[in-house]
Design an enzyme around this catalytic site. Structure first.
Site, PDB file in Angstrom:
ATOM      1  N   GLU A   1       0.846  -1.201   0.000  1.00  0.00           N
ATOM      2  CA  GLU A   1       0.000   0.000   0.000  1.00  0.00           C
ATOM      3  C   GLU A   1       0.883   1.254   0.000  1.00  0.00           C
ATOM      4  O   GLU A   1       1.895   1.316   0.694  1.00  0.00           O
ATOM      5  CB  GLU A   1      -0.876  -0.018   1.250  1.00  0.00           C
ATOM      6  CG  GLU A   1      -1.770   1.190   1.424  1.00  0.00           C
ATOM      7  CD  GLU A   1      -2.544   1.163   2.737  1.00  0.00           C
ATOM      8  OE1 GLU A   1      -3.597   1.810   2.802  1.00  0.00           O
ATOM      9  OE2 GLU A   1      -2.087   0.500   3.697  1.00  0.00           O
TER      10      GLU A   1
ATOM     11  N   LYS B   1      -9.742   2.478  -2.225  1.00  0.00           N
ATOM     12  CA  LYS B   1      -9.938   1.853  -0.925  1.00  0.00           C
ATOM     13  C   LYS B   1     -11.318   2.188  -0.360  1.00  0.00           C
ATOM     14  O   LYS B   1     -11.685   3.358  -0.232  1.00  0.00           O
ATOM     15  CB  LYS B   1      -8.839   2.319   0.032  1.00  0.00           C
ATOM     16  CG  LYS B   1      -8.788   1.602   1.365  1.00  0.00           C
ATOM     17  CD  LYS B   1      -7.600   2.126   2.178  1.00  0.00           C
ATOM     18  CE  LYS B   1      -7.429   1.405   3.485  1.00  0.00           C
ATOM     19  NZ  LYS B   1      -6.262   1.943   4.249  1.00  0.00           N
TER      20      LYS B   1
ATOM     21  N   CYS C   1      -5.396  -3.030   2.646  1.00  0.00           N
ATOM     22  CA  CYS C   1      -5.145  -2.954   4.084  1.00  0.00           C
ATOM     23  C   CYS C   1      -6.393  -3.136   4.950  1.00  0.00           C
ATOM     24  O   CYS C   1      -6.848  -4.246   5.181  1.00  0.00           O
ATOM     25  CB  CYS C   1      -4.423  -1.642   4.393  1.00  0.00           C
ATOM     26  SG  CYS C   1      -3.492  -1.684   5.951  1.00  0.00           S
TER      27      CYS C   1
END
Length: 258
Positions: free
Chosen positions: A43, A109, A143
């Site tokens: 990331e 995300k 994540c």
């Protein structure tokens, strides 16, 4: 569907230094000596996990995407990882899926890390990305998404490989090491988690713990604390055999997001 060769880069990231990160990662990837289908980076691989988006964000034709195009062409494979992107008036933690021919897709995300105030800087995405690679359906995530199984749910066997790119701190490494096998087993899929190592600019330590888990929960790859560039193979027949022997996803609850 054929076996898939995947290369992961678990690396130290230089804090908010795009040029140094791209130079270092390019050098590390030059050690790859075998043909690979996919290279996975962490990331925010060009900056580290920072909220300094106003200073570091790039447009979609910026230097990091140009570098990804060069790397994908050089290694004749897909390369993926997330980057700080400015799109219109908003900033995104955006995963880029860059192909060797220079074409790409992206995923923003969905779950922003509110404990780190990520939502104060970045805008959330609302669509999953599922891409095809050599007959494999691949679902890349970022994540904090790992903590939300409904968002990762493999309804109707939509994907065969789940990818999590991360800057996941060592202080919660037990969660990382527990959730990745859980996602693999419950979704009957391979899961690859690629994390960074070392301290970031906030003195938060990352132990890596990058891993690949097969659909039965077995460890294919695992590395902790040190930089690593490693290539391994995902076995297509093992995936097919597992789903055929225990087709419990047929009994799963079906739902949609509003």
């Amino acid at each position: 569907m054929e076996n898939l060769k995947v290369t992961v880069f678990q690396g130290h990231l230089f804090w908010e230094n795009t040029d140094k990160n791209l130079q270092n990662i390019g050098f590390r990837l030059s050690s790859i000596r075998t043909k690979t289908d996919l290279i996975i980076l962490p990331e925010m691989f060009s900056t580290g996990f920072t909220m300094n988006a106003e200073k570091l964000a790039e447009p979609m034709n910026g230097k990091t995407l140009q570098w990804m195009q060069q790397m994908a062409a050089r290694h004749t494979c897909v390369i993926t990882g997330s980057v700080i992107i400015k799109d219109g008036d908003s900033y995104y933690n955006r995963l880029i899926w860059m192909r060797a021919d220079g074409s790409y897709e992206y995923y923003d995300k969905k779950h922003l890390f509110t404990l780190g105030k990520e939502h104060h800087t970045y805008s959330a995405g609302d669509k999953r990305l599922i891409v095809d690679l050599n007959g494999w359906k691949v679902c890349p995530m970022i994540c904090y998404d790992l903590r939300f199984p409904a968002w990762l749910r493999n309804n109707n066997q939509e994907y065969d490989l789940l990818i999590i790119v991360a800057n996941w701190p060592e202080r919660r490494a037990l969660h990382w090491r527990s959730l990745i096998p859980a996602r693999a087993i419950e979704n009957q899929t391979y899961v690859i988690g690629v994390n960074r190592v070392g301290h970031d600019g906030n003195e938060v330590y990352h132990s890596g713990d990058s891993t690949c888990i097969d659909p039965n929960g077995n460890v294919i790859y695992y590395k902790r604390d040190e930089e690593d560039v490693y290539t391994f193979t995902l076995n297509a027949e093992e995936l097919i055999k597992t789903r055929r022997a225990l087709p419990f996803l047929n009994d799963a609850d079906h739902f949609t997001f509003n």
